[in-house]
Design a protein around this motif. Structure first.
Motif, mmCIF file in Angstrom:
data_model
loop_
_atom_site.group_PDB
_atom_site.id
_atom_site.type_symbol
_atom_site.label_atom_id
_atom_site.label_comp_id
_atom_site.label_asym_id
_atom_site.label_seq_id
_atom_site.Cartn_x
_atom_site.Cartn_y
_atom_site.Cartn_z
ATOM 1 N N GLU A 122 36.626 -24.137 -30.124
ATOM 2 C CA GLU A 122 37.648 -23.291 -29.997
ATOM 3 C C GLU A 122 37.673 -22.285 -31.279
ATOM 4 O O GLU A 122 38.134 -20.894 -30.991
ATOM 5 N N GLN A 123 37.792 -22.837 -32.487
ATOM 6 C CA GLN A 123 37.956 -21.949 -33.513
ATOM 7 C C GLN A 123 36.469 -20.862 -33.816
ATOM 8 O O GLN A 123 36.786 -19.813 -34.523
ATOM 9 N N GLN A 124 35.387 -21.082 -33.151
ATOM 10 C CA GLN A 124 34.551 -20.027 -33.126
ATOM 11 C C GLN A 124 34.626 -19.169 -32.171
ATOM 12 O O GLN A 124 33.832 -18.401 -31.983
ATOM 13 N N THR A 144 37.898 -28.607 -30.661
ATOM 14 C CA THR A 144 38.706 -27.812 -31.614
ATOM 15 C C THR A 144 37.769 -26.834 -32.462
ATOM 16 O O THR A 144 38.119 -25.658 -32.481
ATOM 17 N N ALA A 145 36.718 -27.446 -33.012
ATOM 18 C CA ALA A 145 35.882 -26.676 -33.810
ATOM 19 C C ALA A 145 35.338 -25.454 -32.866
ATOM 20 O O ALA A 145 35.079 -24.447 -33.407
ATOM 21 N N ASN A 203 36.861 -20.186 -26.505
ATOM 22 C CA ASN A 203 38.008 -20.078 -25.647
ATOM 23 C C ASN A 203 37.636 -19.052 -24.678
ATOM 24 O O ASN A 203 37.653 -19.113 -23.134
#
Length: 533
Positions: A240-242, A237-238, A245
Motif C-alpha cells: 500500500e505504501q508503494q 501494508t508495504a 491501493n
C-alpha cells in the motif's frame, strides 16, 4: 500472395533464377532461394522484411509470418536498443490492418505513436527500398489504459477477489507456506460472502481470522498462524505504501474490452501505458498475467482459426518469471499451452531466450531474435544458449547475432503446415506509424474521448468485507460477538486487528457473515475468480 512473392517462389523453385522479364532478375544464392521458398505462404501473412545474406539484402526473398499461426505464440528478444519495440509496432499495425485486436504493454512510453501516421524521411525511404516495401504513413485505432489510472490512460483495476491468491502472492513476494495461507484466507472469504474488493478488505479478513473470535472458523482446515498473518499483513501494508491501493478496487476492468473491433473494422490496439509504474515491475508483470488469466477463463474453445482473436505482447517478460514459485511457473506454462485453442496468441518480449523457462520457450513457435552482445563470459554463455534454440542453418549464428544492426533480426516462424521455416537473417520493414510517443496532450484527449472513460474513470467503494466486519449496532436477537483479543505482537506495536479496523470491529459478525453462506466462488488455474460471460 503478392507478385513479388510469386517471383520469389518461382526463383527458388528454379534454383535461384528469377522469371524472365523480371526487372530484378538475379541468381539468388542457394540459402536465399531456400528462404524465398520457405516463406512463400499461400494464405494471408504479415510482412517482416527481407532476407540478409553475406551483408546483402534480398527483397526477392521476403520474410513473413502466416496470420493463421500467430496463436502458436512467439518470442521477440534482443539487447537493449536493437529495435524490439519497433518490431512489436510493425507486427501490431499489420495485425490491426487485418482486423485482429492487439494488446501492447508500453513500458518505456514510446508505443503510443502507433495511433499516429509516421514521418517520411531519408532513412525510412532507404529502408523501404532495401526491403522492397511500399512505405505509407498510417495511424491505427487505439485505446490507452493505465494501471489504476496512474499515468495517462483509462484506469485498469482488479478487485482483490478477482485477482486471486496465486497472483497476489507473486506480487507480495510470499513464500510457498505464506501463499498457501493466503489461499486459505481467500477460500474463507469466498465461502462466507465477504467481498474482497480492495486491500483493506483483505487486511480485515486476515486480522479477523487470527482473533479469538475468528480462529475457530478455520480450525477444521488447518488454521492460520498469527506469525504468517503478520507477514502477510506487513507485506500488504508495504505494498500500500508503494501506491498499490489505486490498482485494486472497482469498477473492475472487463477484459472483453480488449477484443473489440474498431468502428472501421480494423483491430483495436489496446496500449497499456506503464511508464508511471516502471518502479513497480513485479506489479505490472503480474497484472499482465491477470489479464491473460481472465481471457483464458472467459473465452470459448475455438481450435485452429484462420486468424487469432487477439495477440497479446508481454513486455519485460523476465520480470514475470524471476523469483516465481514452481506452482506459479506451472500455471503459466499451462495457460500458454491451452490459451492457443481459444484463439489468443502471446508474444513474450525480453532480452534473451534464457529469461523464459524452457517449458514455456518450447511453446513459442515464432521467433524474432535481435542482436545480442557478448561483452562478458555470461553474455557469451547466453549467446551460445540462444544459438542452440534455433534450427540448423547455413548461417554462423554466433557471428550473425553479434553483428546485426538496429532493425535487423534472425527469424524463424511456423509455416502454414506447422513446420519451422528456414532460419533467416532479416532486415525488418519500417513501421508506417509514428516511431515514438505522441504528445501528452494528444494522448490525454484520446483517453477522455474514449467511450470507456466514463465507465472506468472514477473508482467506486461499495460495501464489502471491511464494512461487514466493522463495528455496527448488533441486530435484534443476535448476541454480540465479544471484543477480538489482541494478537501477540512486538513491543509498542498495535495488534493485527487494531492495525486494520481498530478495536471492537467484530460485534455484528454473526449477522453480516451468516446471511452470505452458500456463495462460495469457483476459482481458476491461477486462483482468479471464474467469470460467466
Amino acid at each position: 500472395m503478392t507478385d513479388s512473392d510469386d517471383a520469389a517462389a518461382s526463383a527458388a523453385a528454379s534454383g535461384g533464377d528469377a522469371p524472365p522479364g523480371d526487372a530484378s532478375s538475379v541468381a539468388l544464392p542457394p540459402p536465399v532461394a531456400a528462404i524465398a521458398t520457405g516463406y512463400a505462404f499461400t494464405g494471408p501473412a504479415l510482412e517482416l522484411g527481407a532476407a540478409l545474406w553475406e551483408g546483402h539484402c534480398h527483397p526477392e526473398a521476403p520474410v513473413r509470418i502466416p496470420l493463421a499461426v500467430l496463436n502458436r505464440h512467439g518470442l521477440v528478444a534482443g539487447a537493449t536498443g536493437t529495435g524490439k519495440t519497433k518490431t512489436l509496432q510493425l507486427i501490431a499495425e499489420q495485425l490491426s490492418a487485418n482486423g485482429v485486436p492487439v494488446f501492447l504493454a508500453d513500458v518505456k512510453g514510446d508505443v503510443s505513436g502507433i495511433s499516429a501516421p509516421g514521418q517520411d524521411g531519408e532513412k525510412v525511404r532507404q529502408r523501404a527500398a532495401e526491403v522492397g516495401q511500399e512505405w505509407e504513413a498510417a495511424g491505427y485505432p487505439c485505446e490507452f489504459y493505465a494501471l489504476g489510472g496512474i499515468g495517462t490512460g483509462i484506469p485498469v483495476r482488479a478487485t482483490v477477489t478477482g485477482f486471486g491468491p496465486v497472483l497476489l502472492s507473486k506480487v507480495l513476494q510470499l513464500n510457498q507456506t505464506q501463499e498457501q495461507s493466503l489461499g486459505l484466507i481467500f477460500h474463507y472469504a469466498d465461502s462466507k460472502g465477504l467481498e474482497l474488493y480492495d486491500l483493506k478488505d483483505l487486511k480485515a479478513v486476515t486480522a479477523f481470522l487470527v482473533s479469538d473470535v475468528g480462529k475457530p472458523e478455520l480450525k477444521g482446515i488447518g488454521g492460520l498462524s498469527s506469525v504468517t498473518a503478520g507477514v502477510i499483513l506487513r507485506a500488504i501494508t508495504a505494498f500500500e505504501q508503494q501506491g498499490a491501493n489505486a490498482f485494486f478496487g472497482e469498477p473492475e476492468f472487463d477484459v472483453s474490452e480488449l477484443l473489440r473491433p474498431a468502428p472501421d473494422g480494423r483491430g483495436l490496439v489496446s496500449v497499456l501505458e506503464l511508464p508511471a509504474v516502471q518502479d513497480k515491475p513485479h506489479l505490472f508483470s503480474t497484472f499482465l498475467m491477470w489479464l491473460l488469466a481472465e481471457l483464458f477463463n472467459g473465452l470459448p474453445e475455438v481450435g485452429d482459426v484462420d486468424r487469432p482473436k487477439l495477440v497479446f505482447f508481454f513486455d519485460e517478460a523476465h520480470l514475470l518469471f524471476g523469483g516465481a514459485s514452481k506452482a506459479f511457473l506451472e500455471s503459466i506454462t499451462q495457460t500458454v499451452r491451452l490459451i492457443r485453442s481459444k484463439g489468443v496468441g502471446i508474444f513474450f518480449v525480453t532480452q534473451t531466450p534464457k529469461d523464459v523457462p524452457s517449458d514455456v520457450l518450447g511453446q513459442l513457435g515464432n521467433r524474432v531474435q535481435h542482436a545480442l552482445r557478448a561483452f562478458t563470459p555470461d553474455d557469451e554463455k547466453a549467446l551460445r544458449a540462444t544459438v542452440r534454440t534455433f534450427p540448423r542453418s547455413p548461417y554462423d549464428l554466433e557471428e550473425v547475432l553479434t553483428g546485426l544492426g538496429t532493425g535487423e533480426a534472425v527469424v524463424t516462424v511456423l509455416s502454414e503446415k506447422g513446420a519451422p521455416t528456414p532460419v533467416a537473417a532479416t532486415r525488418l520493414r519500417a513501421p508506417g506509424s509514428l516511431m515514438g510517443p505522441v504528445p501528452e496532450e494528444e494522448l490525454d484527449r484520446a483517453v477522455r474521448a474514449s467511450p470507456l472513460y466514463g465507465r472506468y474513470a472514477e473508482a467506486v467503494d461499495r460495501e464489502s468485507a471491511f464494512e461487514k466486519l466493522a463495528e455496527v449496532p448488533p441486530a435484534a436477537g443476535v448476541p454480540e460477538v465479544p471484543e477480538a483479543a489482541e494478537v501477540p505482537r512486538g513491543k509498542g506495536e498495535k495488534s493485527l486487528a487494531e492495525q486494520v479496523v481498530g478495536s471492537g470491529v467484530f460485534r455484528s459478525l454473526a449477522r453480516s457473515v451468516g446471511s452470505q453462506l452458500g456463495r462460495e466462488i469457483t476459482r481458476s488455474l491461477f486462483g482468479t475468480r471464474r467469470r460467466r460471460r
